[in-house]
Design an enzyme around this catalytic site. Structure first.
Site, PDB file in Angstrom:
ATOM      1  CB  ALA A  21     -30.067  30.112 -38.692  1.00  0.00           C
ATOM      2  CB  THR A  22     -34.755  32.884 -38.961  1.00  0.00           C
ATOM      3  OG1 THR A  22     -35.005  32.602 -40.349  1.00  0.00           O
ATOM      4  CG2 THR A  22     -33.590  33.843 -38.832  1.00  0.00           C
ATOM      5  N   GLY A  23     -35.674  29.467 -38.711  1.00  0.00           N
ATOM      6  CA  GLY A  23     -36.871  28.641 -38.898  1.00  0.00           C
ATOM      7  C   GLY A  23     -37.224  27.793 -37.682  1.00  0.00           C
ATOM      8  CG  ASP A  24     -40.974  24.896 -36.302  1.00  0.00           C
ATOM      9  OD1 ASP A  24     -41.408  25.428 -35.266  1.00  0.00           O
ATOM     10  OD2 ASP A  24     -41.084  23.677 -36.552  1.00  0.00           O
ATOM     11  CB  ALA A  26     -33.000  26.405 -36.676  1.00  0.00           C
ATOM     12  CB  ILE A  98     -29.849  30.057 -50.591  1.00  0.00           C
ATOM     13  CG1 ILE A  98     -31.244  29.826 -51.132  1.00  0.00           C
ATOM     14  CG2 ILE A  98     -29.805  29.792 -49.116  1.00  0.00           C
ATOM     15  CD1 ILE A  98     -31.226  29.037 -52.369  1.00  0.00           C
ATOM     16  CE  LYS A 160     -40.559  13.666 -43.358  1.00  0.00           C
ATOM     17  NZ  LYS A 160     -41.380  14.589 -42.583  1.00  0.00           N
ATOM     18  CG  ASP A 189     -36.448   8.678 -41.525  1.00  0.00           C
ATOM     19  OD1 ASP A 189     -36.855   8.813 -40.354  1.00  0.00           O
ATOM     20  OD2 ASP A 189     -37.130   8.153 -42.408  1.00  0.00           O
ATOM     21  CG  HIS A 190     -37.020  12.934 -36.718  1.00  0.00           C
ATOM     22  ND1 HIS A 190     -37.974  13.258 -37.634  1.00  0.00           N
ATOM     23  CD2 HIS A 190     -37.686  12.684 -35.567  1.00  0.00           C
ATOM     24  CE1 HIS A 190     -39.161  13.222 -37.063  1.00  0.00           C
ATOM     25  NE2 HIS A 190     -39.025  12.866 -35.805  1.00  0.00           N
ATOM     26  CG  HIS A 252     -40.647   9.255 -40.031  1.00  0.00           C
ATOM     27  ND1 HIS A 252     -39.375   9.707 -40.285  1.00  0.00           N
ATOM     28  CD2 HIS A 252     -41.397  10.371 -39.842  1.00  0.00           C
ATOM     29  CE1 HIS A 252     -39.358  11.034 -40.243  1.00  0.00           C
ATOM     30  NE2 HIS A 252     -40.578  11.458 -39.988  1.00  0.00           N
ATOM     31  CE  LYS A 353     -49.304  15.745 -39.036  1.00  0.00           C
ATOM     32  NZ  LYS A 353     -48.159  15.453 -38.156  1.00  0.00           N
TER      33      LYS A 353
HETATM   34  N1  NDP Z   1     -40.118  21.948 -38.431  1.00  0.00           N
HETATM   35  C1  NDP Z   1     -40.050  20.644 -38.280  1.00  0.00           C
HETATM   36  O1  NDP Z   1     -40.403  20.076 -37.239  1.00  0.00           O
HETATM   37  C2  NDP Z   1     -39.522  19.788 -39.368  1.00  0.00           C
HETATM   38  C3  NDP Z   1     -39.014  20.336 -40.527  1.00  0.00           C
HETATM   39  N2  NDP Z   1     -38.501  19.528 -41.498  1.00  0.00           N
HETATM   40  C4  NDP Z   1     -37.956  20.079 -42.726  1.00  0.00           C
HETATM   41  O2  NDP Z   1     -36.933  21.041 -42.428  1.00  0.00           O
HETATM   42  C5  NDP Z   1     -36.934  22.075 -43.373  1.00  0.00           C
HETATM   43  C6  NDP Z   1     -37.136  23.411 -42.658  1.00  0.00           C
HETATM   44  O3  NDP Z   1     -38.374  23.372 -41.989  1.00  0.00           O
HETATM   45  P1  NDP Z   1     -38.850  24.520 -40.995  1.00  0.00           P
HETATM   46  O4  NDP Z   1     -37.737  24.990 -40.143  1.00  0.00           O
HETATM   47  O5  NDP Z   1     -40.069  24.014 -40.350  1.00  0.00           O
HETATM   48  O6  NDP Z   1     -39.260  25.694 -42.017  1.00  0.00           O
HETATM   49  P2  NDP Z   1     -39.482  27.244 -41.720  1.00  0.00           P
HETATM   50  O7  NDP Z   1     -40.394  27.738 -42.771  1.00  0.00           O
HETATM   51  O8  NDP Z   1     -39.811  27.490 -40.294  1.00  0.00           O
HETATM   52  O9  NDP Z   1     -38.027  27.861 -41.976  1.00  0.00           O
HETATM   53  C7  NDP Z   1     -37.493  28.029 -43.256  1.00  0.00           C
HETATM   54  C8  NDP Z   1     -36.153  28.739 -43.141  1.00  0.00           C
HETATM   55  O10 NDP Z   1     -35.642  28.941 -44.457  1.00  0.00           O
HETATM   56  C9  NDP Z   1     -35.166  30.280 -44.556  1.00  0.00           C
HETATM   57  N3  NDP Z   1     -35.235  30.671 -45.961  1.00  0.00           N
HETATM   58  C10 NDP Z   1     -36.316  30.618 -46.767  1.00  0.00           C
HETATM   59  N4  NDP Z   1     -35.985  31.061 -48.000  1.00  0.00           N
HETATM   60  C11 NDP Z   1     -34.686  31.396 -47.964  1.00  0.00           C
HETATM   61  C12 NDP Z   1     -33.768  31.912 -48.915  1.00  0.00           C
HETATM   62  N5  NDP Z   1     -34.139  32.201 -50.163  1.00  0.00           N
HETATM   63  N6  NDP Z   1     -32.499  32.142 -48.540  1.00  0.00           N
HETATM   64  C13 NDP Z   1     -32.104  31.876 -47.269  1.00  0.00           C
HETATM   65  N7  NDP Z   1     -32.920  31.368 -46.337  1.00  0.00           N
HETATM   66  C14 NDP Z   1     -34.202  31.147 -46.668  1.00  0.00           C
HETATM   67  C15 NDP Z   1     -36.115  31.060 -43.643  1.00  0.00           C
HETATM   68  O11 NDP Z   1     -35.549  32.240 -43.163  1.00  0.00           O
HETATM   69  P3  NDP Z   1     -35.817  33.711 -43.772  1.00  0.00           P
HETATM   70  O12 NDP Z   1     -37.273  33.816 -44.030  1.00  0.00           O
HETATM   71  O13 NDP Z   1     -35.300  34.614 -42.701  1.00  0.00           O
HETATM   72  O14 NDP Z   1     -34.999  33.754 -44.994  1.00  0.00           O
HETATM   73  C16 NDP Z   1     -36.229  30.090 -42.481  1.00  0.00           C
HETATM   74  O15 NDP Z   1     -35.120  30.246 -41.630  1.00  0.00           O
HETATM   75  C17 NDP Z   1     -38.042  21.725 -44.364  1.00  0.00           C
HETATM   76  O16 NDP Z   1     -37.478  20.969 -45.415  1.00  0.00           O
HETATM   77  C18 NDP Z   1     -38.974  20.854 -43.553  1.00  0.00           C
HETATM   78  O17 NDP Z   1     -39.731  19.988 -44.345  1.00  0.00           O
HETATM   79  C19 NDP Z   1     -38.432  18.171 -41.328  1.00  0.00           C
HETATM   80  C20 NDP Z   1     -38.904  17.566 -40.195  1.00  0.00           C
HETATM   81  C21 NDP Z   1     -39.520  18.314 -39.125  1.00  0.00           C
HETATM   82  O1  LIG Z   2     -41.252  14.110 -39.729  1.00  0.00           O
HETATM   83  C1  LIG Z   2     -42.263  14.331 -39.100  1.00  0.00           C
HETATM   84  O2  LIG Z   2     -42.370  13.811 -37.859  1.00  0.00           O
HETATM   85  C2  LIG Z   2     -43.269  14.375 -36.910  1.00  0.00           C
HETATM   86  C3  LIG Z   2     -43.395  13.345 -35.785  1.00  0.00           C
HETATM   87  O3  LIG Z   2     -42.149  13.158 -35.195  1.00  0.00           O
HETATM   88  P1  LIG Z   2     -42.011  12.671 -33.692  1.00  0.00           P
HETATM   89  O4  LIG Z   2     -40.555  12.528 -33.483  1.00  0.00           O
HETATM   90  O5  LIG Z   2     -42.643  13.750 -32.842  1.00  0.00           O
HETATM   91  O6  LIG Z   2     -42.777  11.396 -33.561  1.00  0.00           O
HETATM   92  C4  LIG Z   2     -44.605  14.683 -37.532  1.00  0.00           C
HETATM   93  O7  LIG Z   2     -45.412  15.385 -36.610  1.00  0.00           O
HETATM   94  C5  LIG Z   2     -44.404  15.540 -38.765  1.00  0.00           C
HETATM   95  O8  LIG Z   2     -45.663  15.747 -39.409  1.00  0.00           O
HETATM   96  C6  LIG Z   2     -43.444  14.900 -39.724  1.00  0.00           C
HETATM   97  O9  LIG Z   2     -43.090  15.840 -40.743  1.00  0.00           O
END
Ligand code: NDP
Ligand SMILES: O=C1O[C@H](COP(=O)(O)O)[C@@H](O)[C@H](O)[C@H]1O
Length: 517
Positions: A21-24, A26, A98, A160, A189-190, A252, A353
């Site tokens: 929930a703190t990640g990109d 989300a 986790i 993914k 698969d978005h 995709h 890219k």
């Molecule tokens: N960002 C994107 O646009 C896209 C992402 N994805 C996929 O989504 C998933 C998440 O990506 P993204 O949000 O970018 O990644 P981030 O690195 O931004 O976020 C990862 C998250 O996981 C949490 N985390 C890591 N380790 C633990 C742990 N041991 N216990 C609990 N929480 C943990 C982190 O929080 P904290 O450090 O606070 O624990 C953080 O909230 C990946 O599988 C990525 O491939 C897929 C398509 C697009």
């Molecule tokens: O899954 C992914 O998709 C994005 C591109 O998605 P879009 O909806 O903006 O076309 C891509 O940038 C990323 O590398 C890949 O992980």
């Protein structure tokens, strides 16, 4: 495609567990999607969202993060205070590693409180926005912590990449399958959530224009382009191990190809549709040798360049990328679907890219009418095209030949265009809105089934294996250009060329040509 008899109803009440929930993801996609669903009445009022990650956050801080994300990324603004307060009340945060099973027991206790507070009937939707290596451990701990013992349904939504290759994907699948049944697993698969990707089936199967022509008798080739202007940005740690083939190709691109190539399903039912898609993936002609991979697949990496006047560094100069990396940021491939419908029709797919424009397009190029004695020999006829624009522009256009006004009988290509995204009042839902809503309603149509994932990896693994043996075929293209020239040659060898995509320089647009076979 709308699941048979399904209404666009609100999802049943549930607790949504947002791991990561703190990640990109989300921040950029999931919170905005939940808000849009709520605003449109697609989330029943009896729901709760539990944000989970290791970082400490109070509920107030978490709600403030959600608010900021909506302000920045959502297609609706949270400017109606009353609505926002009602929405935010459903959000709570719990710090959880986790790997800590006791934390899951506390989470279970919290869930019972949320069920009671919001009148939720024990339904649980677990969304894993986490690195894939955590999918197995988190699933085991959900079970150990008692989270799967509630009265309602339990669904796992996973992001993914689903593995790194077929072998790792099998291991991952074996782990989560010890806890969840296949019908409870929703692999995202978005691209399948994008409006125009879903529209492919309607365009194909609801139009007398297209279905009779949708085969190797009338179609010369199909071109699928997913071009991006962005570079690897801050995702080097992940991307440098993945590359374009795994990041975009395995999922995709092959999913879009299946939507174009699949046979009509017997019913609009998730399993019938996915049965047809997997048949396409299994019909992909595997490359039989490394030599064949090199003949049919081109890979490239962006080097220093400029895009819209802005100087850009090369991939190897990006943060968290190895300075001698041979990871591909571009690939193009010639692919055949070996079945009766498509025998002999090349599907050209490409993604990269740091290309000049951001666009996703499918071009279906029809064969010229060789027996057309009236026009084909006298005039340089352009092939008919059906172009499906997926994003950022959404719509379709058809290119046909027509008489040039004022001439005797000169022929010129003209386009008939339907621009969905230009229509006033259409505010297309984001892919994640659609997919979260579908998962919450138990509709798996636009999620990938395990056999699809496995078949896609089997195809991609052959390419990756050849690339591992020898990287001398990696080309470098300046950022801001259309990738390695070898990708043009791939089509030129067959007498074709990449049709210009939306946003490509007008100068490059070749409308009247007969270079196609
Ligand atoms: N960002 C994107 O646009 C896209 C992402 N994805 C996929 O989504 C998933 C998440 O990506 P993204 O949000 O970018 O990644 P981030 O690195 O931004 O976020 C990862 C998250 O996981 C949490 N985390 C890591 N380790 C633990 C742990 N041991 N216990 C609990 N929480 C943990 C982190 O929080 P904290 O450090 O606070 O624990 C953080 O909230 C990946 O599988 C990525 O491939 C897929 C398509 C697009
Ligand atoms: O899954 C992914 O998709 C994005 C591109 O998605 P879009 O909806 O903006 O076309 C891509 O940038 C990323 O590398 C890949 O992980």
């Amino acid at each position: 495609m709308i699941y048979e008899n399904k209404q666009e109803t609100a999802a049943e009440g549930a607790v949504y567990y947002l791991f990561g929930a703190t990640g990109d993801l989300a921040r950029r996609k999931l919170f905005p999607a939940l808000f849009s669903l709520y605003k449109e009445g697609k989330l029943a009022d009896n729901f709760a969202v539990v944000g989970l990650a290791r970082r400490p956050r109070t509920n107030e801080q978490f709600r403030s993060d959600v608010y900021d994300s909506i302000t920045e990324f959502c297609r609706y603004k949270a400017d109606d205070t009353e609505l926002w307060n009602r929405f935010a009340e459903h959000f709570v945060y719990m710090s959880l590693d986790i790997h800590n099973v006791d934390g899951f027991r506390q989470l279970n206790a919290l869930s019972a409180e949320l069920d009671a507070k919001f009148g939720i009937p024990g339904n649980r939707l677990f969304y894993l926005a986490l690195a894939p290596e955590l999918f197995g451990p988190v699933s085991f701990n959900m079970r150990e912590g008692g989270l799967l013992e509630s009265a309602g349904w339990h669904r796992l939504v996973i992001e993914k990449p689903f593995g790194y290759d077929l072998e790792s994907a099998k291991k991952l699948n074996a782990q989560i399958s010890q806890v969840f049944k296949e019908e409870e697993i929703f692999r995202i698969d978005h691209y399948l959530g994008k409006e125009m990707v879903q529209n492919i089936e309607v365009i194909r199967f609801a139009n007398a224009f297209f279905e009779p022509l949708w085969n190797n008798r009338y179609i010369a080739n199909v071109q699928i382009t997913l071009s991006e202007t962005v570079g690897v940005e801050e995702r080097g740690g992940y991307y440098d191990k993945s590359g374009a083939l795994r990041d975009m190709g395995q999922n995709h691109m092959l999913q879009m190809l299946t939507m174009i190539a699949m046979e009509p399903p017997s019913r609009l039912h998730p399993e019938d549709i996915r049965d047809e898609k997997v048949k396409v993936l299994r019909s992909l002609r595997g490359y039989s040798s490394s030599e064949e991979v090199r003949r049919n697949v081109v890979r490239g990496q962006y080097a220093e360049g400029t895009l819209k006047g802005k100087p850009l560094v090369g991939y190897r100069q990006e943060d968290s990328v190895a300075p001698d990396s041979v990871t591909e940021t571009y690939f193009a491939a010639k692919v055949f679907v070996d079945n009766l419908r498509w025998a002999g029709v090349p599907f050209y797919i490409r993604t990269g890219k740091r290309l000049p424009v951001k666009t996703t397009e499918v071009v279906v190029e029809f064969k010229n009418m060789s027996e057309n004695v009236l026009f084909a020999r006298k005039h340089d006829l352009s092939p008919n095209l059906l172009v499906i624009r997926v994003n950022p522009m959404e719509g379709i256009y058809i290119k046909i030949n027509a008489k040039k006004p004022g001439s005797d009988n000169a022929v010129q290509p003209v386009a008939m265009e339907f621009c969905q995204s230009c229509m006033v009042g259409i505010n297309t839902p984001e892919a994640y809105e659609r997919l979260i809503h579908d998962a919450a309603r138990g509709d798996s149509t636009y999620f990938t089934r395990w056999d699809e994932v496995a078949a896609a990896w089997a195809f991609v693994d052959r390419i990756a294996e050849a690339w591992r043996e020898d990287d001398s075929d990696l080309s470098f293209y300046p950022a801001g250009t259309w990738g390695p020239q070898k990708a043009d040659q791939l089509l030129a060898d067959d007498g074709f060329f990449w049709w210009p995509v939306n946003g490509q320089e007008e100068d490059n647009v070749i409308w009247v040509t007969n270079s196609s076979k």
